[in-house]
Scaffold this active site. Sequence first.
Site, short mmCIF file in Angstrom:
data_model
loop_
_atom_site.label_atom_id
_atom_site.label_comp_id
_atom_site.label_asym_id
_atom_site.label_seq_id
_atom_site.Cartn_x
_atom_site.Cartn_y
_atom_site.Cartn_z
N LYS A 174 1.06 -1.48 -0.25
CA LYS A 174 -0.13 -0.39 -0.02
C LYS A 174 1.38 1.31 0.02
O LYS A 174 0.66 2.49 -0.10
CB LYS A 174 -0.65 0.13 1.32
CG LYS A 174 -1.68 -0.78 0.79
CD LYS A 174 -3.20 -1.23 2.31
CE LYS A 174 -4.15 -1.75 1.69
NZ LYS A 174 -3.50 -3.30 1.65
C1 LIG Z 1 -4.13 -4.18 1.49
C2 LIG Z 1 -3.99 -6.19 1.63
C3 LIG Z 1 -4.12 -7.07 1.04
C4 LIG Z 1 -5.36 -6.66 -0.11
O1 LIG Z 1 -5.36 -5.58 -1.58
P1 LIG Z 1 -6.74 -5.33 -1.91
O2 LIG Z 1 -6.09 -3.99 -2.55
O3 LIG Z 1 -7.43 -4.64 -1.18
O4 LIG Z 1 -7.04 -6.76 -2.40
C5 LIG Z 1 -3.17 -7.85 0.82
N1 LIG Z 1 -2.38 -7.94 1.74
C6 LIG Z 1 -1.77 -6.69 2.70
C7 LIG Z 1 -0.08 -6.73 3.57
C8 LIG Z 1 -2.67 -5.87 2.42
O5 LIG Z 1 -2.15 -4.92 2.83
#
Ligand SMILES: *Cc1c(COP(=O)(O)O)cnc(C)c1O
Length: 451
Positions: free
Chosen positions: A107
């Site tokens: 993210k």
């Molecule tokens: C947010 C997150 C996900 C999921 O990603 P999306 O884009 O919401 O499908 C998967 N793994 C980790 C470690 C995350 O922080």
Amino acid sequence: MKYYSTNGKSPKVSLKEAVVMGLAPDGGLFMPERIEHFEDSFFYDIRNMSFPEISFEVARKFFGDDIDEGTLKKIVFDTLSFDCPLVRVDDDIYSLELFHGPTLAFKDVGARFMARLLSYFINRNDKVLNVLVATSGDTGSAVANGFLGVEGIHVYVLYPKGRVSKVQESQFTTLGHNITALEIDGNFDDCQRLVKSAFSDAELNSKLDLTSANSINVARFLPQSFYYFNAFARLDEDSSAVLKQPDGKFIISVPSGNFGNLTAGLFAQRMGLPVSRFIAANNENDIVYEYLKTSCYRPRASVRTIANAMDVGNPSNFVRILNLYGNSHEDICRDISGFRYSDDQIRETIGDVYHNYDYITDPHGACAFQALYEYMYSGKYEAISGREHQVGVFLETAHPAKFKDTVEPIIGKGKVPLPSELDVFMKGCRKTEGLPRDYKTFKDYLIWRTF
Ligand SMILES: *Cc1c(COP(=O)(O)O)cnc(C)c1O
């Protein structure tokens, strides 16, 4: 470029409006009105380009009309102050490591990009823009770190008291400056409700400029397509050669919660990245898995799992996928396959991957690995002769150290290296403000803080 709403009931808006509003007024999600295709020649040269260079070319396709070239280049290069390397795990399986950013999760890419884009848009405005973000853990730290020190912006991170791990908490309570952590006496849903109430409060909005930074924002979501191109560019030569075969297949497995990451991959494919199939890996929150199997989409309350960033009962970006495919279940199934795993299965995979390949996965990456493996080899761990011409990549979305308490009991104590980034957070001084979960107190607090 204009952005339209998936609900089709709001007028199209500019990039700036889409980023500042987050959600369209009709409750839909913004989509770019065009997805531009690369010339084939782009893919001939791509191996000679760096990750930021590739990303800049991708960014130009979306943002080139709205931001001058020099500024966009700076935003992209500043965002990618860390690499997203491709690591070979097996003959034809690679891990795309997205956890080398400041908060050790993918993210960071979207959050850092969005912070820089917002700051560019609000530069000439002297009123502070307040970003409100509710978090169950990872989003808050990525957003807070992405916006740290960005002028003209103040971030409030709302998190549920006692529900966030020490590591996660330290990543947004130790920052100070323009970041305020608010510990809400309630659960994640209470935090989300407070944020939503604030956005729909006309009186509050007449006093303060508010915006959200969650994953539905186009500025967080579109940059996630960058690293799919990088995965293709960084394949070893023999794997690249495999993909040049007429029957060569490029398969990408994405551990999915709100489906922003996977949707960004679909955008990359529309831009010409030769992906044969996407795999949506779910934990027990298997709403999309069920949809792929039955064509019925039935959101429900989420359940807690060890891959907790995927504990989502109504994936917010799913409407973007439906929109991209004109609601055709058949067409969606042509590009995406679904798999689901229980906590026990995820634990087993973390152990198997460690013992078979000497590679440490976090619970999310493990889920994606298992789905990829099952898709490619029908679940067999033995060496298989006469394999198809296929290359698989799974997204490793978080550093295993963030889930040390789950991973170490499986592979052995002291086996998960603690990156220095985490140490800095853990040693920092935590500062947070406690608030009850009622809206009135939250609203008064925001007004008091600002004036
Ligand atoms: C947010 C997150 C996900 C999921 O990603 P999306 O884009 O919401 O499908 C998967 N793994 C980790 C470690 C995350 O922080």
